[in-house]
Every structure is written in structure tokens, then in C-alpha cells.
Scaffold this motif. Structure first.
Motif: not given
Lengths: 151, 435
Positions: B386-391, B355-356
Motif C-alpha cells: 500500500a505504501s509503495a510509490p505507484g501502487i 516487490q515485483k
């Protein structure tokens, strides 16, 4: 005091008070946060699984390489990640030869293995194997691998 | 008096009125940023060169005639600017506009004493109209650009010039060609330095608002209205001061306001209000007092008005010359700083490695594909995560770093401009006292 002199005094007081207030409100430090010292030991978060260990090893190796080259971790990461000759541009900007990059990267990888071992993310046997691999592996291929991974 | 004030205000507003229209002009003619800045520079440069010869012309010929002729040239050149088929044409019309404007403004000063009742009142009206015109320019230009288009900034001057043409007092008197007094060097040098400092206030604030913080021209116009309002209020409220005290107080207030702009603690328009109040009041005090010092008791008035106008516009050119390289260098440096800060935030985020990499790639794409006239919109890069934690906090943190970098890119330019304003107090202090 005459009206004109009073006006000058008021103007001077206001002209000093205004920037002083802004400075006290944080104006002197309102800028992008600076890069942390890449030579400081990197704290590894708790890792689960091989992919997280590889991620931490890569990040620690980049920090170690940046430390040896005297540049910031982010600049080196962006240079590695660049698809349009960013690494060459980076080397020219900082006057870094291929052999200097090679030895800095090798030292960076060794530092990453040390950090992984200290944080118990890798055990002593794994660390030894990785050190042997890092000592023997062609660094340009490893850099190419990191560049492919990042880019 | 109002008509002559309108003439001076309109001509001097033209040195800054186009600033908010520059991004649209850049898009229309597809030129580089440093090229489009010539729309501003060429006008001020021509005014600086043409002001004194224009003043001599209004002494040789009836000033009413010179003023009318100047207005015709100014009006037609404004129409030419609005309809310019190419960028070179626009620059050429700006040169003609400045020549016509210089003639009209200098001749207006020759006509003002009769209309205003006294020479001192004429000087006060001329100085006030010029100062408020210059301060109001960006706001008027911004409103017209957003409401209609960039060409409206020039088109609107055509009927204004026509109205002024009709209302100019009819007089065919040619003033005696007496040997002119020597120009007041100290007051004119101080005026040039104050104008150089004001370049930052008039031009950089709107760049910060639109290109840095992403405000629309109309919003920016509303925010920079504070400066002319403050200048106008200072003219009305501040009691008559000794010219030297007024000039020093004004220059110091401008320096204080600019220094505060160099130390902005946040990327919020509210932080621009207090410095603009100080700069507006300082502009009114300093320009009023220095124009008085340059003109009062000097004959002939038009020629000394020409010198002071030349000094002001030369100051703007010097300001652009000094501040542009500082600003462009700092902007480039801060872009890198923001890139590094963003990269660090992504590296240290709680996203997965893949993801990074994907986010970094998307962010880089958004930054490089944006237009040079507007800040990059990073939101599309975050949408797939959008659903990734901490985004959400990561997006806020990166946005915050970009705002910090953009704001900080202007700091040194504002601080250098503050120094220029402070430097203006030197010739004022060295000026010999009048009997």
C-alpha cells in the motif's frame, strides 16, 4: 411511404447507428493491450546500484530470449515463474526443445549485455566479462537460477 | 385473459428464469460449470420436444382439463426442483416441469380465443405473454435468488400455478378433431433463429454482469429489467405493423442491439442500456409478428402454437449449442491475455525487483484461489504494498486490463448472435405473401 416500411427503415437506421456509436466510442479496441514486440530494442531506465542493473539485464535477457523463440515476453516470464511445470508445458505448446531454449537464452543474454553497454549501465570491461561468462556458463543452470529468482 | 396470459408468461419465463440462480445452484450441488448449464438446456430441450405432442393432447381432451393437469404437473415439479436432494433430481424435475408447462401453455392457447373475444387477439396475448415472460425471467430470477435463495425461483411458481389452476375458465368442450393445416415453416424457422439470437441477450448479459463485472444478482436483475420494460413498451407504443415488416424490423433491431453488445466500449452497466432497449423492442416486434404469421388463420390454433413453442425452445437450444463453445474458448483466451497484460504491467512498474516478484506471486494466488463463479478479488494482493510509490495506478491498470479481457471474452458470442438475428430475416423475406 407506408407505416410498415417506415418502421423497417427506422429499425435499420437504429440497428446501424447503435453499433457504429459503440465502435466510435472505442468498442473495437476495448480489449487487453497486446504484447509489445520483444525483438524491439529495450530502453533501459536510469539504473542505480547492482540490483537494478541485474534486474534490467534479466528483463532484457527474457525479452531477447522471447524474441528468438517467437513468443511474447510475458508468456516466457510466466513460464519461468511457474512453480508447477509451466516451463515444460510452455516448451510442449510451442514445440521448443531444450537445445533451442538453450541457444535462444544464450542469444538473449548477449542482447541484454549489448543493451546494458549501450545505455552505459555497464562499462566495456564488465560487458566483455559478462559475454565470456554467458558463452561458457551452462544455460540450464542460468535458467534454473532465473526460475528460482522469479518463482 | 389475464390468467391464461399468466400461465403462458410463467411457463415461458422458466426457460430463462433460472439463469441468475445458476451460480448458487452450482455451489449447492458442487457441479462443474458446463454441467450446471443443463438446468437451462434440459428445460428448453424438453419444451422443444414436448410442445407439439402436448398441443395434440389439448385437441383430444378438453383444453381446460389439459391446462389444469399441466399446471398441477408444472406446480408439483417446481416444488420438486426447489426441494431436489441432488443435481440429478433437479434435472429430472426440470424435465417434468417442462412437460407440464408445455401442456398448460398449449391448452391456454386453445382457451384464449373464447376469453379474448377473437382469435387474433388471442394470438397477440399469447405472443406478448411469452415474449415478456422470457425477457423478464432473468430479472425475476435474480431478484428472488438474492432476496431469498435459488430455490425461491421454483417455489414462487407453486402458488402462481395454484392460482392459475383455480382461475382457469371452466369448460369441458372438446374441439373438433379436424385435419390440421400444415405448419408455417418460414415463420417457425425465423422464430427459432430469433430465439437462438436472444439466448445471448438473455443469458450472456447476466453472466457478464455477475461473473464478469462482479455485480450482485439483485443489481444484475435491476439492469436486465430494461429488456422486458422495453418489450412491454414496444407492445404498447409501436402501432400495428404488417407482420412481415414487424418481423424484419424486430430481427434487425435485435441484431443491432447484439452487435452493440459485441462492441462494448467499457465495463460499465450503462453501456448495456441502449442495446437492451433495442433488443427488448425487437423481441416484442419480431416474436409478436412471427407468432402471428405462424398462427393466424391456421387451424387448430393449439397445434400451431405447439409448433411455434417448439421452434422457440429449439432455437434456444441451438443458440446454447453454438454460443457456448465460442464463449468458453474466448473466455479461456482472454484469461491468458489478461494474465500476460497483468504480468507486463508488473514487470514495467516502478516497484523493486523483490516487490515485483512478491506482488506477482500474490496476484497469481488470488487468481487461482478465487471461485469460478465470481471474478477474482485482487485487492488483498496489493495490500502489503500500500505504501509503495505507484501502487494505486498499477492496481487500477491491472483491474482495467481484467475488465477489458472479461468484456472482450463476450464480444464474439454477441456478434455471432447478431448474425443469427440477421439470418432470421431470410426466411421472413422468403415467406410467401398471404392473400
Amino acid at each position: 411511404m407506408s407505416r410498415s416500411a417506415a418502421a423497417v427503415v427506422v429499425a435499420v437506421v437504429l440497428a446501424l447507428a447503435l453499433p457504429a456509436t459503440y465502435a466510435l466510442a472505442g468498442g473495437t479496441s476495448y480489449e487487453p493491450s497486446g504484447s509489445p514486440n520483444p525483438c524491439r530494442a529495450r530502453h533501459w531506465p536510469e539504473t542505480h546500484g547492482t540490483s537494478q542493473v541485474i534486474q534490467q539485464l534479466t528483463l532484457s535477457a527474457i525479452a531477447g530470449t522471447a524474441c528468438n523463440l517467437g513468443v511474447s515476453e510475458e508468456e516466457l516470464t510466466l513460464a519461468f515463474a511457474s512453480k508447477s511445470g509451466g516451463l515444460g508445458e510452455f516448451q510442449r505448446k510451442h514445440h521448443i526443445s531444450n537445445s533451442e531454449l538453450d541457444s535462444a537464452a544464450r542469444a538473449g543474454i548477449n542482447r541484454a549485455i549489448d543493451e546494458g553497454e549501450h545505455s552505459n549501465a555497464i562499462n566495456g570491461f564488465e560487458a566483455t566479462v559478462l559475454r565470456l561468462a554467458a558463452g561458457a556458463a551452462p544455460i540450464d543452470k542460468l535458467i534454473q537460477y532465473v526460475r528460482q529468482t522469479l518463482g | 385473459v389475464a390468467t391464461l396470459g399468466l400461465v403462458v408468461g410463467m411457463v415461458l419465463a422458466d426457460s430463462s428464469v433460472v439463469i441468475l440462480a445458476l451460480p448458487d445452484i452450482l455451489d449447492r450441488f458442487n457441479v462443474a460449470i458446463d454441467t450446471v448449464a443443463w438446468v437451462l438446456t434440459i428445460f428448453n430441450l424438453t419444451m422443444a420436444i414436448a410442445a407439439v405432442p402436448a398441443a395434440y393432447l389439448s385437441r383430444r381432451m378438453p383444453p381446460a382439463l389439459v391446462c389444469r393437469a399441466g399446471l398441477v404437473v408444472f406446480g408439483l415439479a417446481s416444488l420438486g426442483c426447489a426441494l431436489a436432494p441432488g443435481f440429478d433430481w433437479l434435472l429430472a424435475f426440470r424435465v417434468v416441469q417442462a412437460i407440464g408447462g408445455a401442456a398448460a401453455a398449449c391448452a391456454a392457447l386453445e382457451l384464449l380465443p373464447a376469453a379474448a373475444g377473437s382469435e387474433l387477439r388471442a394470438i397477440a396475448v399469447w405472443a406478448a405473454a411469452g415474449a415478456i415472460g422470457a425477457a423478464a425471467g432473468p430479472a425475476i430470477g435474480g431478484a428472488l435468488t438474492q432476496a431469498i435463495s435459488w430455490s425461491a425461483v421454483f417455489l414462487v411458481q407453486v402458488p402462481l400455478a395454484a392460482v392459475a389452476f383455480v382461475l382457469i375458465p371452466r369448460s369441458s368442450v372438446v374441439v373438433e378433431a379436424a385435419k390440421p393445416d400444415r405448419p408455417v415453416v418460414s415463420a417457425n424457422v425465423a422464430l427459432a433463429l430469433v430465439s437462438a439470437a436472444l439466448t445471448a441477450a438473455l443469458f450472456l448479459i447476466v453472466l457478464l454482469l455477475i461473473n464478469g463485472w462482479g455485480h450482485t444478482p439483485l443489481q444484475a436483475a435491476a439492469i436486465v429489467t430494461v429488456m422486458p420494460v422495453s418489450a412491454f413498451a414496444a407492445y404498447r407504443v409501436v402501432p400495428n405493423l404488417a407482420p412481415r415488416a414487424g418481423a424484419i424490423a424486430g430481427a434487425v433491431l435485435i441484431a443491432g442491439g447484439l452487435a452493440a453488445l459485441g462492441l462494448l466500449p467499457g465495463a460499465n452497466w450503462a453501456w448495456l442500456i441502449a442495446p437492451q432497449v433495442a433488443i427488448g423492442a425487437g423481441l416484442a416486434l419480431a416474436v409478436g409478428a412471427l407468432t402471428h404469421e405462424a398462427l393466424a388463420g391456421r387451424a387448430p390454433l393449439a397445434i400451431h402454437g405447439g409448433w411455434s413453442m417448439a421452434a422457440r425452445h429449439a432455437g434456444v437450444c441451438v443458440g446454447l449449442l453454438i454460443l457456448t463453445p465460442i464463449f468458453t474458448h474466448d473466455l479461456r483466451h482472454q484469461q491468458k491475455a489478461a494474465e500476460f497484460a497483468g504480468a507486463r504491467l508488473v514487470i514495467n512498474s516502478s516497484l523493486s525487483f523483490t516487490q515485483k516478484l512478491q506482488l506477482g506471486d500474490a496476484l497469481l494466488h488470488q487468481i487461482t484461489s478465487g471461485t469460478v463463479t465470481h471474478p477474482p478479488d485482487l485487492r488483498p494482493a496489493f495490500r502489503p504494498f500500500a505504501s509503495a510509490p505507484g501502487i494505486a495506478p498499477l492496481e487500477d491498470a491491472i483491474q482495467d486490463e481484467i475488465e477489458k479481457a472479461v468484456t472482450h471474452a463476450f464480444s464474439r458470442s454477441f456478434l455471432v448472435a447478431a448474425l443469427l438475428a440477421l439470418l432470421a430475416t431470410v426466411p421472413i423475406a422468403l415467406q410467401p405473401r398471404r392473400a
